[in-house]
Write an enzyme that holds these catalytic residues in place. Sequence first.
Site, PDB file in Angstrom:
ATOM      1  N   GLY A  29       0.296  -0.988  -0.033  1.00 61.87           N
ATOM      2  CA  GLY A  29      -0.249  -0.179  -0.621  1.00 61.87           C
ATOM      3  C   GLY A  29       0.571   1.428   0.165  1.00 61.87           C
ATOM      4  O   GLY A  29       0.789   2.086  -0.862  1.00 61.87           O
ATOM      5  N   ASP A  75     -10.568   1.458  10.276  1.00 60.83           N
ATOM      6  CA  ASP A  75     -10.770   0.805  10.234  1.00 60.83           C
ATOM      7  C   ASP A  75     -11.270  -0.352   9.690  1.00 60.83           C
ATOM      8  O   ASP A  75     -12.332  -0.260   9.739  1.00 60.83           O
ATOM      9  CB  ASP A  75     -10.790   0.632  12.373  1.00 60.83           C
ATOM     10  CG  ASP A  75     -10.572  -1.019  12.703  1.00 60.83           C
ATOM     11  OD1 ASP A  75     -10.106  -1.849  11.794  1.00 60.83           O
ATOM     12  OD2 ASP A  75     -10.508  -1.043  14.111  1.00 60.83           O
ATOM     13  N   TYR A 173     -10.983 -23.353  14.105  1.00 60.03           N
ATOM     14  CA  TYR A 173     -10.722 -22.075  13.603  1.00 60.03           C
ATOM     15  C   TYR A 173      -8.901 -23.160  12.198  1.00 60.03           C
ATOM     16  O   TYR A 173      -8.593 -23.117  13.686  1.00 60.03           O
ATOM     17  CB  TYR A 173     -10.031 -20.753  14.448  1.00 60.03           C
ATOM     18  CG  TYR A 173      -9.879 -19.877  13.963  1.00 60.03           C
ATOM     19  CD1 TYR A 173     -10.727 -19.091  12.643  1.00 60.03           C
ATOM     20  CD2 TYR A 173      -8.387 -19.101  14.137  1.00 60.03           C
ATOM     21  CE1 TYR A 173      -9.586 -18.040  11.707  1.00 60.03           C
ATOM     22  CE2 TYR A 173      -7.862 -18.211  13.725  1.00 60.03           C
ATOM     23  CZ  TYR A 173      -8.195 -17.684  12.715  1.00 60.03           C
ATOM     24  OH  TYR A 173      -7.808 -16.596  11.409  1.00 60.03           O
TER      25      TYR A 173
END
Length: 308
Positions: A29, A75, A173
């Site tokens: 970025g 955010d 997970y």
Amino acid sequence: MQKTIWTAKNIPNLNGKVAVVTGGNSGLGFETAKALASNGAEVIIACRSVERGEVAKEIILQLVPSGTIKVLHIDLMNLESVQRFAREVKSIYARLDILINNAGIMISPYALTADGFESQMGTNHLGHFALTGHLLELLKATPNSRVVTVSSLAHKQWNISFGNNLCEREESYNRFRAYARSKLANLLFAYQLQRNFDSHSINCLSLAAHPGASHTNLGRYMESNVFIKLFRPLIERILPSAAAGALPQLRAAVDPMVKGGQFFGPSGFMQLSGSPVVIKSSKNSYRTDDAVRLWDFSEELTGVKYEW
Ligand SMILES: NC(=O)c1ccc[n+]([C@@H]2O[C@H](COP(=O)([O-])OP(=O)(O)OC[C@H]3O[C@@H](n4cnc5c(N)ncnc54)[C@H](OP(=O)(O)O)[C@@H]3O)[C@@H](O)[C@H]2O)c1
């Protein structure tokens, strides 16, 4: 288009254009923001730490004193923050030429966003889905605007699952699977966005890109791995730079020859490095039934309805 070597020198003059780069303070970025600003675009660094964003801005301005850069807080793990950011952008700018959905986290431990989504799907896909929807008005108001969504080679490793509101359950997970699914979601979203632009005759392109592998802060959750610790200096030396990794998303953002729905990645061995070219993504990523379902789910989960 495939055969030419494309570098940052190919970026055209971007005077008068406005670009938003999420995660513009770090890694790909940062390099994207720097390259866009160097070629005249006004760049908004969208970041979760304004302090880190300001440091990035200062570094870019030292290299490009004529650059125009604004740092705004977002955010992506909080839909209210995403909406606030978009509102701020719309209050300052009347156009948005380039939106780079770049920010991301990789293989992070199980965590939830403020809105209760697993954090990798929440940050990488749902946050950007909401952001793009909130900025659609500006994108539509800007002729030939572009949305570039950053995916990863990891998208190939899994299919999408619509169970448990798109998200991994805590008890089962798997952080690698969660990352891969979020990066597949990035592609399904980018392709469906182009289909929606087409069907509503909107003069905006949606593209996707992946960097191959490059040296950034993305590996922060691998730091505790013994192998990584041991070979870190070597890995850092071998991995292509963030500047090289940013080229596919830059090409998608500015090359006048691109077509909506294209996916850019490095041309070299296993697409890990090399000049950015148009590439194919996995079969799963082209499934229009999954893309439409993901879209409907994403609208429902984020509460952001695209106003075509
Ligand atoms: N590097 C690679 O080899 C590689 C390979 C494939 C795909 N990618 C993709 O490339 C993109 C950029 O990653 P990178 O390699 O440049 O990593 P990076 O250096 O860690 O940059 C990630 C950026 O995302 C920001 N971010 C993370 N969570 C956020 C949140 N909740 N809200 C707002 N911003 C947030 C980070 O902010 P902070 O600085 O505040 O943490 C940082 O600016 C990601 O989408 C990643 O999946 C990278």
